[in-house]
Scaffold this motif. Structure first.
Motif, PDB file in Angstrom:
ATOM      1  N   SER A   1      -3.278 -16.227   1.498  1.00  0.00           N
ATOM      2  CA  SER A   1      -2.903 -16.801   0.205  1.00  0.00           C
ATOM      3  C   SER A   1      -2.798 -15.688  -0.831  1.00  0.00           C
ATOM      4  O   SER A   1      -3.718 -15.423  -1.584  1.00  0.00           O
ATOM      5  N   LYS A   2      -1.666 -15.001  -0.833  1.00  0.00           N
ATOM      6  CA  LYS A   2      -1.434 -13.918  -1.779  1.00  0.00           C
ATOM      7  C   LYS A   2      -1.381 -14.481  -3.193  1.00  0.00           C
ATOM      8  O   LYS A   2      -0.706 -15.484  -3.443  1.00  0.00           O
ATOM      9  N   PRO A   3      -2.091 -13.863  -4.132  1.00  0.00           N
ATOM     10  CA  PRO A   3      -2.114 -14.406  -5.499  1.00  0.00           C
ATOM     11  C   PRO A   3      -0.737 -14.431  -6.144  1.00  0.00           C
ATOM     12  O   PRO A   3       0.106 -13.568  -5.891  1.00  0.00           O
ATOM     13  N   GLU A   4      -0.520 -15.422  -6.992  1.00  0.00           N
ATOM     14  CA  GLU A   4       0.687 -15.489  -7.791  1.00  0.00           C
ATOM     15  C   GLU A   4       0.532 -14.562  -9.003  1.00  0.00           C
ATOM     16  O   GLU A   4      -0.583 -14.255  -9.427  1.00  0.00           O
ATOM     17  N   ALA A   5       1.638 -14.113  -9.538  1.00  0.00           N
ATOM     18  CA  ALA A   5       1.605 -13.238 -10.704  1.00  0.00           C
ATOM     19  C   ALA A   5       1.400 -14.057 -11.984  1.00  0.00           C
ATOM     20  O   ALA A   5       1.840 -15.208 -12.076  1.00  0.00           O
ATOM     21  N   TYR A   6       0.705 -13.484 -12.940  1.00  0.00           N
ATOM     22  CA  TYR A   6       0.540 -14.094 -14.261  1.00  0.00           C
ATOM     23  C   TYR A   6       1.618 -13.553 -15.196  1.00  0.00           C
ATOM     24  O   TYR A   6       1.898 -12.360 -15.158  1.00  0.00           O
ATOM     25  N   PRO A   7       2.274 -14.363 -16.019  1.00  0.00           N
ATOM     26  CA  PRO A   7       2.048 -15.806 -16.191  1.00  0.00           C
ATOM     27  C   PRO A   7       2.654 -16.633 -15.059  1.00  0.00           C
ATOM     28  O   PRO A   7       3.691 -16.261 -14.506  1.00  0.00           O
TER      29      PRO A   7
ATOM     30  N   ASN B   1      -3.101 -13.693 -10.061  1.00  0.00           N
ATOM     31  CA  ASN B   1      -3.549 -12.332 -10.354  1.00  0.00           C
ATOM     32  C   ASN B   1      -3.500 -12.094 -11.858  1.00  0.00           C
ATOM     33  O   ASN B   1      -2.425 -12.039 -12.451  1.00  0.00           O
ATOM     34  N   MET B   2      -4.679 -11.942 -12.468  1.00  0.00           N
ATOM     35  CA  MET B   2      -4.771 -11.754 -13.915  1.00  0.00           C
ATOM     36  C   MET B   2      -4.811 -10.283 -14.314  1.00  0.00           C
ATOM     37  O   MET B   2      -5.018  -9.976 -15.497  1.00  0.00           O
ATOM     38  N   THR B   3      -4.642  -9.397 -13.365  1.00  0.00           N
ATOM     39  CA  THR B   3      -4.712  -7.968 -13.676  1.00  0.00           C
ATOM     40  C   THR B   3      -3.717  -7.597 -14.774  1.00  0.00           C
ATOM     41  O   THR B   3      -2.532  -7.910 -14.680  1.00  0.00           O
ATOM     42  N   GLY B   4      -4.228  -6.980 -15.822  1.00  0.00           N
ATOM     43  CA  GLY B   4      -3.375  -6.557 -16.925  1.00  0.00           C
ATOM     44  C   GLY B   4      -3.213  -7.586 -18.020  1.00  0.00           C
ATOM     45  O   GLY B   4      -2.688  -7.271 -19.093  1.00  0.00           O
ATOM     46  N   ALA B   5      -3.651  -8.811 -17.779  1.00  0.00           N
ATOM     47  CA  ALA B   5      -3.549  -9.855 -18.809  1.00  0.00           C
ATOM     48  C   ALA B   5      -4.673  -9.669 -19.824  1.00  0.00           C
ATOM     49  O   ALA B   5      -5.845  -9.629 -19.454  1.00  0.00           O
ATOM     50  N   THR B   6      -4.345  -9.542 -21.094  1.00  0.00           N
ATOM     51  CA  THR B   6      -5.366  -9.276 -22.111  1.00  0.00           C
ATOM     52  C   THR B   6      -5.987 -10.552 -22.671  1.00  0.00           C
ATOM     53  O   THR B   6      -7.189 -10.624 -22.872  1.00  0.00           O
TER      54      THR B   6
ATOM     55  N   THR C   1     -12.130 -32.820 -15.847  1.00  0.00           N
ATOM     56  CA  THR C   1     -12.535 -31.473 -16.226  1.00  0.00           C
ATOM     57  C   THR C   1     -11.559 -30.448 -15.662  1.00  0.00           C
ATOM     58  O   THR C   1     -10.812 -30.733 -14.720  1.00  0.00           O
ATOM     59  N   VAL C   2     -11.593 -29.264 -16.236  1.00  0.00           N
ATOM     60  CA  VAL C   2     -10.869 -28.107 -15.722  1.00  0.00           C
ATOM     61  C   VAL C   2     -11.901 -27.049 -15.364  1.00  0.00           C
ATOM     62  O   VAL C   2     -12.719 -26.665 -16.213  1.00  0.00           O
ATOM     63  N   ASN C   3     -11.889 -26.600 -14.113  1.00  0.00           N
ATOM     64  CA  ASN C   3     -12.825 -25.588 -13.641  1.00  0.00           C
ATOM     65  C   ASN C   3     -12.061 -24.373 -13.134  1.00  0.00           C
ATOM     66  O   ASN C   3     -10.957 -24.497 -12.598  1.00  0.00           O
ATOM     67  N   VAL C   4     -12.663 -23.205 -13.273  1.00  0.00           N
ATOM     68  CA  VAL C   4     -12.054 -21.971 -12.779  1.00  0.00           C
ATOM     69  C   VAL C   4     -13.105 -21.139 -12.054  1.00  0.00           C
ATOM     70  O   VAL C   4     -14.307 -21.322 -12.253  1.00  0.00           O
ATOM     71  N   LYS C   5     -12.638 -20.240 -11.207  1.00  0.00           N
ATOM     72  CA  LYS C   5     -13.525 -19.248 -10.602  1.00  0.00           C
ATOM     73  C   LYS C   5     -12.698 -18.052 -10.169  1.00  0.00           C
ATOM     74  O   LYS C   5     -11.486 -18.154  -9.945  1.00  0.00           O
ATOM     75  N   GLU C   6     -13.353 -16.899 -10.072  1.00  0.00           N
ATOM     76  CA  GLU C   6     -12.701 -15.726  -9.525  1.00  0.00           C
ATOM     77  C   GLU C   6     -12.602 -15.883  -8.020  1.00  0.00           C
ATOM     78  O   GLU C   6     -13.377 -16.633  -7.404  1.00  0.00           O
ATOM     79  N   SER C   7     -11.651 -15.190  -7.407  1.00  0.00           N
ATOM     80  CA  SER C   7     -11.379 -15.395  -5.981  1.00  0.00           C
ATOM     81  C   SER C   7     -12.572 -15.071  -5.101  1.00  0.00           C
ATOM     82  O   SER C   7     -12.707 -15.624  -4.011  1.00  0.00           O
TER      83      SER C   7
ATOM     84  N   ASP D   1      -4.535 -24.343 -25.928  1.00  0.00           N
ATOM     85  CA  ASP D   1      -4.860 -23.132 -25.185  1.00  0.00           C
ATOM     86  C   ASP D   1      -6.291 -23.163 -24.669  1.00  0.00           C
ATOM     87  O   ASP D   1      -7.240 -23.365 -25.447  1.00  0.00           O
ATOM     88  N   ILE D   2      -6.433 -22.945 -23.367  1.00  0.00           N
ATOM     89  CA  ILE D   2      -7.754 -22.844 -22.735  1.00  0.00           C
ATOM     90  C   ILE D   2      -7.955 -21.389 -22.347  1.00  0.00           C
ATOM     91  O   ILE D   2      -7.206 -20.839 -21.529  1.00  0.00           O
ATOM     92  N   ASP D   3      -8.953 -20.748 -22.933  1.00  0.00           N
ATOM     93  CA  ASP D   3      -9.180 -19.322 -22.750  1.00  0.00           C
ATOM     94  C   ASP D   3      -9.624 -19.024 -21.312  1.00  0.00           C
ATOM     95  O   ASP D   3     -10.594 -19.610 -20.818  1.00  0.00           O
ATOM     96  N   LEU D   4      -8.931 -18.123 -20.625  1.00  0.00           N
ATOM     97  CA  LEU D   4      -9.288 -17.739 -19.257  1.00  0.00           C
ATOM     98  C   LEU D   4      -9.867 -16.327 -19.171  1.00  0.00           C
ATOM     99  O   LEU D   4     -10.134 -15.830 -18.094  1.00  0.00           O
ATOM    100  N   SER D   5     -10.066 -15.696 -20.321  1.00  0.00           N
ATOM    101  CA  SER D   5     -10.559 -14.317 -20.307  1.00  0.00           C
ATOM    102  C   SER D   5     -12.069 -14.281 -20.082  1.00  0.00           C
ATOM    103  O   SER D   5     -12.592 -13.274 -19.633  1.00  0.00           O
TER     104      SER D   5
END
Length: 204
Positions: free
Chosen positions: A76-82, A140-145, A168-174, A200-204
């Motif tokens: 499952s290769k990550p998708e690019a952001y955005p 992939n959030m690399t480079g997203a500020t 709810t909306v939940n997130v986690k790192e891979s 806007d839901i902050d993902l940083s």
């Protein structure tokens, strides 16, 4: 037999030609379980959360002959952001994870081809308790500020509780095992077919 691109699914293949009883075993990591009914082989593939592909196997023994079936699965290769998904033609690369389904329902999330959206409902002539997640592909959030998540949604015919209590909306790192709940600025109003922007839901 190939399961390339499949994460969690059950596939049926009518390709066997045997006369005796068939003994079935599988690797247990890629292929979670497998069975034979008559001439139908059915197997379930475990989700692959890694980026690399992997191979599993199913062993079939019948009439004194053993056959190993290779099952290949892509990573499952990550998708690019955005990343964006409109759901205009399908559920896209989103997957569904059912945690608990009460007797009386077999699913919560489904793709509504007529209205072109993903629909979540635990109603089937009555309201049932359920927990099910619509899960995006890895991104992939690399480079997203200042990465953010936004979505458009509506809530209607909620029988008990508030939208904030039920959705709810939940997130986690891979590499993480635990999910983190995020605050949704604007929930659906449960007052008819009125679309609401989440904000806007902050993902940083």
């Amino acid at each position: 037999v190939s399961a390339a691109g499949v994460t969690a699914a059950t596939a049926t293949f009518r390709t066997l030609n045997v006369t005796g009883a068939v003994s079935v075993s599988c690797d247990g990591e890629v292929v979670e379980e497998a069975s034979v009914d008559g001439t139908t082989l059915t197997y379930t593939v475990n989700p692959n959360s890694g980026e690399e592909g992997r191979d599993g196997w199913i062993k079939l023994s019948a009439d004194g002959v053993e056959k190993t079936v290779k099952v290949s699965q892509l990573g499952s290769k990550p998708e690019a952001y955005p990343y964006a998904e409109s759901f205009k033609t399908s559920q896209g690369k989103f997957t569904i994870e059912n945690v608990s389904l009460a007797e009386g329902i077999s699913y919560v999330w489904s793709y509504d081809a007529s209205n072109k959206y993903m629909k979540g409902s635990a109603y089937n002539n009555a309201a049932y308790a359920a927990e099910s997640w619509l899960v995006s592909p890895k991104i992939n959030m690399t480079g997203a500020t200042t990465p953010v998540l936004t979505f458009t949604h509506l809530v209607n015919k909620l029988n008990a509780g508030t939208p904030a209590e039920c959705f709810t909306v939940n997130v986690k790192e891979s590499t993480a095992t635990e999910w983190t709940a995020l605050e949704i600025p604007q929930h659906g109003k449960n007052d008819g077919w009125h679309w609401v922007e989440s904000g806007d839901i902050d993902l940083s």
